[in-house]
Design a protein around this motif. Structure first.
Motif, PDB file in Angstrom:
ATOM      1  N   TYR A  61       0.767  -1.167   0.054  1.00 58.29           N
ATOM      2  CA  TYR A  61      -0.167   0.098   0.052  1.00 58.29           C
ATOM      3  C   TYR A  61       0.804   1.317   0.079  1.00 58.29           C
ATOM      4  O   TYR A  61       0.511   2.172  -0.713  1.00 58.29           O
ATOM      5  CB  TYR A  61      -0.934  -0.060   1.320  1.00 58.29           C
ATOM      6  CG  TYR A  61      -1.764   1.070   1.385  1.00 58.29           C
ATOM      7  CD1 TYR A  61      -2.813   1.655   0.415  1.00 58.29           C
ATOM      8  CD2 TYR A  61      -1.362   2.108   2.254  1.00 58.29           C
ATOM      9  CE1 TYR A  61      -3.498   2.701   0.902  1.00 58.29           C
ATOM     10  CE2 TYR A  61      -1.911   3.214   2.476  1.00 58.29           C
ATOM     11  CZ  TYR A  61      -3.326   3.605   1.810  1.00 58.29           C
ATOM     12  OH  TYR A  61      -4.101   4.730   1.923  1.00 58.29           O
ATOM     13  N   ASN A 112       2.485   2.408  -3.403  1.00 56.89           N
ATOM     14  CA  ASN A 112       1.769   2.914  -4.566  1.00 56.89           C
ATOM     15  C   ASN A 112       1.904   4.326  -4.404  1.00 56.89           C
ATOM     16  O   ASN A 112       1.832   4.873  -3.307  1.00 56.89           O
ATOM     17  CB  ASN A 112       0.428   2.375  -4.443  1.00 56.89           C
ATOM     18  CG  ASN A 112       0.450   0.901  -4.963  1.00 56.89           C
ATOM     19  OD1 ASN A 112       1.328   0.609  -5.730  1.00 56.89           O
ATOM     20  ND2 ASN A 112      -0.576  -0.057  -4.706  1.00 56.89           N
ATOM     21  N   ARG A 151      -3.502   5.366  -5.811  1.00 59.81           N
ATOM     22  CA  ARG A 151      -4.550   4.920  -4.630  1.00 59.81           C
ATOM     23  C   ARG A 151      -5.807   5.578  -4.814  1.00 59.81           C
ATOM     24  O   ARG A 151      -6.763   5.024  -4.801  1.00 59.81           O
ATOM     25  CB  ARG A 151      -3.687   5.175  -3.333  1.00 59.81           C
ATOM     26  CG  ARG A 151      -2.644   4.069  -3.027  1.00 59.81           C
ATOM     27  CD  ARG A 151      -2.153   4.300  -1.410  1.00 59.81           C
ATOM     28  NE  ARG A 151      -2.072   5.563  -1.175  1.00 59.81           N
ATOM     29  CZ  ARG A 151      -0.879   5.968  -0.564  1.00 59.81           C
ATOM     30  NH1 ARG A 151       0.220   5.410  -0.550  1.00 59.81           N
ATOM     31  NH2 ARG A 151      -0.834   7.339  -0.329  1.00 59.81           N
TER      32      ARG A 151
END
Length: 70
Positions: free
Chosen positions: A19, A22, A27
């Motif tokens: 996560y 990115n 996102r």
């Protein structure tokens, strides 16, 4: 039990790293591409009824009064 908790910790850490790697813009694009939860859970009919209701609420109110002459 200890092995299962280690696997869970490893999985959570991998997800967090993935996560964070990115870019923020990517996102946001992924989040925006998701379909609304109402559509996913209940289908098209309730969603369309909601949109009709919103459209009626935002419709302008037109007065039927005659213009004043003067």
């Amino acid at each position: 039990m200890l092995i299962a908790s280690q696997d869970l910790l490893r999985y959570v850490t991998e997800q967090l790293v993935r996560y964070m790697e990115n870019p923020k813009k990517l996102r946001k694009e992924v989040k925006a591409a998701k379909e609304p939860w109402q559509l996913r859970w209940f289908g098209q009919i309730p969603t369309s009824l909601y949109l009709i209701r919103v459209k009626k609420q935002k419709a302008p109110i037109i007065d039927e009064q005659e213009p004043e002459e003067g």
